[in-house]
Design a protein around this motif. Sequence first.
Motif, PDB file in Angstrom:
ATOM      1  N   ILE A 268      -3.166 -29.157  30.249  1.00 16.47           N
ATOM      2  CA  ILE A 268      -3.718 -30.334  30.912  1.00 16.47           C
ATOM      3  C   ILE A 268      -4.636 -29.841  32.023  1.00 16.47           C
ATOM      4  CG2 ILE A 268      -1.874 -31.961  30.381  1.00 16.47           C
ATOM      5  CD1 ILE A 268      -0.637 -31.276  33.122  1.00 16.47           C
ATOM      6  N   ASN A 269      -5.657 -30.647  32.367  1.00 15.19           N
ATOM      7  CA  ASN A 269      -6.697 -30.159  33.273  1.00 15.19           C
ATOM      8  C   ASN A 269      -7.099 -28.768  32.781  1.00 15.19           C
ATOM      9  OD1 ASN A 269      -6.515 -32.557  34.692  1.00 15.19           O
ATOM     10  ND2 ASN A 269      -5.159 -31.738  36.263  1.00 15.19           N
ATOM     11  N   SER A 270      -7.176 -27.775  33.677  1.00 16.68           N
ATOM     12  CA  SER A 270      -7.378 -26.400  33.204  1.00 16.68           C
ATOM     13  C   SER A 270      -6.136 -25.574  33.511  1.00 16.68           C
ATOM     14  CB  SER A 270      -8.621 -25.782  33.851  1.00 16.68           C
ATOM     15  OG  SER A 270      -9.796 -26.326  33.296  1.00 16.68           O
ATOM     16  N   ILE A 271      -4.982 -26.188  33.253  1.00 14.94           N
ATOM     17  CA  ILE A 271      -3.687 -25.541  33.438  1.00 14.94           C
ATOM     18  C   ILE A 271      -3.179 -25.153  32.056  1.00 14.94           C
ATOM     19  CG2 ILE A 271      -1.385 -25.754  34.429  1.00 14.94           C
ATOM     20  CD1 ILE A 271      -2.400 -28.183  36.005  1.00 14.94           C
ATOM     21  N   PHE A 272      -3.227 -23.850  31.766  1.00 14.88           N
ATOM     22  CA  PHE A 272      -2.864 -23.366  30.443  1.00 14.88           C
ATOM     23  C   PHE A 272      -1.491 -22.698  30.467  1.00 14.88           C
ATOM     24  CE2 PHE A 272      -7.404 -23.823  30.339  1.00 14.88           C
ATOM     25  CZ  PHE A 272      -7.666 -24.292  29.056  1.00 14.88           C
ATOM     26  N   PRO A 273      -0.839 -22.616  29.300  1.00 17.82           N
ATOM     27  CA  PRO A 273       0.489 -21.989  29.250  1.00 17.82           C
ATOM     28  C   PRO A 273       0.493 -20.575  29.823  1.00 17.82           C
ATOM     29  CG  PRO A 273       0.009 -23.116  27.181  1.00 17.82           C
ATOM     30  CD  PRO A 273      -1.258 -23.136  27.982  1.00 17.82           C
ATOM     31  N   ASP A 274       1.558 -20.255  30.553  1.00 19.46           N
ATOM     32  CA  ASP A 274       1.797 -18.921  31.098  1.00 19.46           C
ATOM     33  C   ASP A 274       0.615 -18.397  31.920  1.00 19.46           C
ATOM     34  OD1 ASP A 274       3.528 -16.766  31.535  1.00 19.46           O
ATOM     35  OD2 ASP A 274       2.594 -15.595  29.935  1.00 19.46           O
ATOM     36  N   SER A 275      -0.038 -19.291  32.650  1.00 20.52           N
ATOM     37  CA  SER A 275      -1.180 -18.914  33.481  1.00 20.52           C
ATOM     38  C   SER A 275      -0.798 -18.973  34.954  1.00 20.52           C
ATOM     39  CB  SER A 275      -2.346 -19.868  33.230  1.00 20.52           C
ATOM     40  OG  SER A 275      -1.992 -21.192  33.632  1.00 20.52           O
TER      41      SER A 275
ATOM     42  N   ARG B 184      10.944 -32.489  27.471  1.00 22.38           N
ATOM     43  CA  ARG B 184      10.891 -31.859  28.801  1.00 22.38           C
ATOM     44  C   ARG B 184      11.049 -30.347  28.697  1.00 22.38           C
ATOM     45  NH1 ARG B 184       7.948 -34.878  31.156  1.00 22.38           N
ATOM     46  NH2 ARG B 184       8.524 -33.997  33.178  1.00 22.38           N
ATOM     47  N   LYS B 185      10.242 -29.757  27.822  1.00 21.13           N
ATOM     48  CA  LYS B 185      10.229 -28.310  27.688  1.00 21.13           C
ATOM     49  C   LYS B 185       9.695 -27.667  28.972  1.00 21.13           C
ATOM     50  CE  LYS B 185      11.612 -27.932  23.356  1.00 21.13           C
ATOM     51  NZ  LYS B 185      12.850 -27.214  22.983  1.00 21.13           N
ATOM     52  N   PRO B 186       9.930 -26.378  29.203  1.00 23.12           N
ATOM     53  CA  PRO B 186       9.448 -25.724  30.419  1.00 23.12           C
ATOM     54  C   PRO B 186       7.928 -25.824  30.559  1.00 23.12           C
ATOM     55  CG  PRO B 186      11.061 -24.339  29.315  1.00 23.12           C
ATOM     56  CD  PRO B 186      10.741 -25.463  28.366  1.00 23.12           C
ATOM     57  N   ALA B 187       7.485 -26.172  31.756  1.00 24.39           N
ATOM     58  CA  ALA B 187       6.054 -26.351  31.998  1.00 24.39           C
ATOM     59  C   ALA B 187       5.273 -25.063  31.826  1.00 24.39           C
ATOM     60  CB  ALA B 187       5.831 -26.916  33.396  1.00 24.39           C
ATOM     61  N   VAL B 188       5.911 -23.927  32.090  1.00 27.22           N
ATOM     62  CA  VAL B 188       5.196 -22.662  31.941  1.00 27.22           C
ATOM     63  C   VAL B 188       4.764 -22.446  30.499  1.00 27.22           C
ATOM     64  CG1 VAL B 188       7.256 -21.237  31.538  1.00 27.22           C
ATOM     65  CG2 VAL B 188       5.221 -20.232  32.624  1.00 27.22           C
TER      66      VAL B 188
END
Length: 229
Positions: A137-144, A200-204
């Motif tokens: 979402i936005n420019s928030i990518f997994p494990d970033s 509700r999986k981990p946000a990371v």
Amino acid sequence: MEAVADEAAKRFAKVMRKVSKRGGVTGDGIARVVLTGGGAGILMLRKLRDLDIDWERVHVFFGDERNVPVSDPESNEGQAREALLEHVDIPEANIHGYGLGGVDMNAAAENYESVLADFAPRGFDLHLLGMGGEGHINSIFPDSAAVKETTKKVVAVTDSPKPPAERVSLTLPAVNSSARVWLLVAGAAKADAAKAIVDRKPAVDWPAAGAEGTKETLLIVDEEAASKL
């Protein structure tokens, strides 16, 4: 996608009327809204042109921006202006862009933090979000680094896996300062990510699963995106 955009536009207009009557998060009757790009997001903006909204009482912000000027076709702000803002009576002072393209991104992120402090000191009335198939979402990518940010509301992103690599983005702390968070999701390619939100999986691992409004979190999906729910 059409149904998602229709539903979001209808709900958007209703929320704007509520804020003007009841004060909103800042209590001044001014709606503070974060716009999103993407297919469903831009289609929704086009539909808002014809709805009864007092745009003088709306301030708009952007969830993220690519490191390009507004005139570039890749600019989220530029796309929003073309789809909606150039067609409604919103004061230019109510449009809060990042001012990217040829500027230092870290300085731009710090400047946008100041913009939020000045114009959205208590967060947003509504944060609209698109979502990628991997849950970004936005420019928030997994494990970033961006998904792991817990303090700053705005960060520079230099290694986006989705081109262009350089962006500035609101973080989960900024998203979660919103009274309402709506995710606009369409297509079978996003079905796994939609399920991750509901579970509700981990946000990371699934950044969209970390998005939550203080009053409402709404997942607006079409049948294909909802196929695994």
